[in-house]
Design a protein around this motif. Structure first.
Motif: not given
Lengths: 478, 478
Positions: B52-61, B178-183
């Motif tokens: 279970v991972a809880a990112p803090r912002n869009a960049e982390e996602v 956020a896309l699967p390719n990291g964009a």
């Protein structure tokens, strides 16, 4: 244009295949026939198609797409060609797919408040049919008297009533679509709520004929508003007009129409329509509210007060329904009126958040001055959708270059203000090189992936939306 | 579940990568932590995630998606897990992406009537914030007190006010995804009109976490309606209630809410809420109208007349705002109330055109009888969105088989009536095998193509929406 022997043979072969699908009388490869469909309402774009084909039903459309996919023949779906981004110009040759036979209204469903139509039906015919039953189809592009609903769907057309009622895509419930692989699919239904799968309906609406051909659409209707009133507010200060727009919305009123016309546009429209528009003021707002009578009266009174508070020098109530309709008709004629003044008229539709209207009007004036070009501005102020319109002459190449540079700067400014390149006209050829400015390279990649997955041979309206190369950005201060 | 040495090594490696992106304190691979997120509100579905991972912002996602794509690790984005189609159940292991840290309201823009939020914000927190300013965000799923807006967006949630105001997607103006390719891409803007490219906003809304992760959303607001009134119409004849729904719309009135509850549901709700609901009638309609006071009064009077004309045995006006709110709260509690009666509650949301409500209610009763299962029906009659609810026991495998067959027949019937499998709950795992019944093989192929183009590694919510194999169709007469 002479064809070699090999090309001639291929031409005959393709023609025979088209004839087989849509019938002899519905395939035209005469020079005059092709010439008629070599251009649309966009100035300065022309290209000859190889064929004009007019299918009679969805199955013929699907069969034709399948054949054209197999042979990589470009297909350009065309209604009345009123678009302003060269979207129906057959820039890479191939087949213009003319929807003239598929123009029927199939069903008016009063219980579910829907109308089902074929793509070639004229927008105005649909609204007339609906209003006879005291129902209402709100989207009203200025070209609605001649535009087809298929064109409206492909371009996701807006109009004068967008502020309160939204645009074409907000009224599409279901589609039948012919795909490049020859399949016919149905999306959506007569359903307010439907989450069975991705929203393909809204993917095809506004895709500018680059993904498939809409062969049938079910549109949402609402009850016809009981009454409507129109006022004109006159300004000697453009900024004050901009502030009025924000003030009305901040007071929790959403008028159906909130149009802005500057002095140049006013003068051109009055010269054209002769209805006694004021031409000695810097700008006017044309404001319409609709709904139950008591609410319209209340809103119009409050709106008039707000206009005066923001330094309108006069506020005039249309005395009758005819006068109100005359004003709306005059506003709809703005493009035609301006087009009479110079050989070439370029009408753009850069759009900004409503709060940035005044800043955008100012920026357009500055850009016009900087590049020494004549730009009039009118448009749908309430939804931030402006129409800076350049009067020029396509034969004057030096001036045309300045016009292009001016619009590039206007696009960049709109995006910097949180806006977009195009509010309602579409990307087509004209804005394709700028699209990446709005969507970014990653957004473009998502769109390209979708396009590739549905139209792997790239036959659907090639040369539109996706530019070979994005325009380089001018550095403007933000 | 024991891990081999090789798996253990891989687990540690992945964990280190996740920790690197979101921080040690935001990665949980404990058994208890994983257990908490092994299921959602859907009965009978459970599977353990690996992390279970809880990112803090869009960049982390975005960074996390990129890593997971590279290693083909499944990712399940999760808000509050209130969905009813097992959409947040981590059926193939991998990472549950918990949006708990990204729960802020970023901006309320009163000039442009928008609110910008992070996906983890609670729906009710948003509506409360907005209503304080006399503005209105209409979508109101029954779970709004605990659901996150990110979940609402992913599922395109509906609610009780859909008839007049539409659903979640009608209020989304812009997204960051956020896309699967990291964009990280941005779609739309604070713009009523925007036709710059395909409608990616509405493609991601309702895509059930299968395409990307929404990391920010700008929602459209409207002025808060000035007043509202509620009536109850009581019926001893279910068909008469259905006819009333059609009659109200045919008289050009669109109430904000038009809910139907049958006797079983009424009894369960009254036992739960104790507010004096009538339990000796076969069905009630709960009808709400909002707007300016004089219009609400007029509409409610006309609606009450129509109810009586269609054989309502009584029509009761809520005496006060509190009483009206109590009624709405009671209706929202229907699922909880029914869920107390039996160990397992299966709530479906087959939806039909509004004109087919009576036929659908009849069909549901027939199916329940045929398969000897207990099905109560309530729901949003005004938009044809019914909630046939089966009270059963998951441990009784023989009965569960009959329940499944009954619902398959209900789905088929809904589609035959021009309806859909799911009006507002989503496809998820539970309806994936039936989706082809609605979309056809060609429609499914378009969706698969889009999915493949955006998520080529198939990491985004695998096992949802796209079934390995479509369910075979039962032959029912149409």
């Amino acid at each position: 244009m002479q064809m070699g022997l090999k090309e001639e043979k291929r031409h005959s072969l393709v023609k025979a295949q088209l004839v087989e699908i849509v019938g002899e009388e519905n395939v035209d490869d005469s020079t005059s026939g092709r010439l008629v469909y070599s251009y649309d309402a966009t100035p300065n774009f022309q290209a000859l198609p190889d064929f004009v084909a007019a299918p009679r039903n969805a199955e013929e459309v699907a069969a034709l797409l399948k054949r054209c996919s197999e042979q990589k023949i470009p297909v350009y779906t065309r209604g009345s060609g009123t678009n302003l981004c060269a979207d129906t110009c057959p820039v890479q040759g191939g087949v213009v797919l003319l929807m003239k036979h598929m123009n029927r209204i199939l069903e008016l469903d009063k219980e579910n408040l829907t109308i089902t139509v074929q793509p070639g039906a004229i927008t105005k015919t649909i609204t007339d049919c609906v209003e006879k039953e005291d129902l209402f189809y709100p989207p009203d592009p200025s070209s609605m008297k001649i535009s087809t609903i298929g064109g409206n769907l492909a371009e996701n057309s807006g109009g004068l009533r967008g502020l309160k009622y939204g645009v074409t895509k907000d009224y599409v419930m279901a589609l039948q679509v012919a795909l490049p692989n020859g399949a016919l699919i149905r999306t959506g239904g007569k359903l307010t709520k439907d989450v069975a799968g991705y929203d393909l309906t809204r993917l095809f609406v506004g895709s500018e004929g680059t993904l498939g051909v809409i062969t049938e659409a079910t549109l949402k209707l609402i009850p016809k508003p009981e009454s409507q009133k129109t006022i004109l507010a006159l300004y000697q200060d453009i900024e004050a007009a901009g502030r009025t727009v924000s003030s009305i919305i901040a007071h929790k009123m959403i008028p159906v129409t909130l149009e802005f016309l500057d002095q140049d546009t006013l003068r051109a429209v009055e010269d054209f329509a002769h209805i006694g528009l004021p031409t000695n003021v810097k700008a006017i707002l044309l404001i319409v509210q609709d709904g139950p009578k008591e609410i319209v009266d209340r809103d119009i009174k409050k709106i008039a007060e707000l206009c005066r508070k923001e330094q309108a020098i006069d506020v005039q109530l249309a005395a009758s329904d005819e006068e109100a309709q005359q004003l709306a008709a005059a506003r709809r004629s703005a493009l035609s009126a301006l087009a009479r003044l110079k050989p070439t008229t370029i009408l753009e539709d850069a759009t900004v958040p409503r709060s940035e209207i005044a800043a955008m009007v100012r920026a357009i004036a500055e850009v016009a001055k900087k590049y020494r070009v004549q730009i009039s501005t009118f448009g749908h102020a309430g939804d931030g959708n402006l129409h800076p319109t350049c009067l020029t002459d396509a034969r004057d190449h030096e001036e045309m270059k300045r016009v292009e540079e001016a619009f590039a700067e206007i696009f960049e400014k709109a995006i910097a203000l949180g806006g977009t390149l195009t509010g309602e006209h579409g990307v087509g050829v004209t804005k394709a090189p700028y699209l990446e400015w709005k969507l970014g390279a990653d957004g473009m990649a998502v769109m390209r992936g979708i396009k590739q997955s549905i139209d792997p041979q790239g036959i659907m309206n090639p040369g539109k939306v996706f530019a070979e190369k994005a325009k380089e950005r001018v550095a403007t201060e933000k």
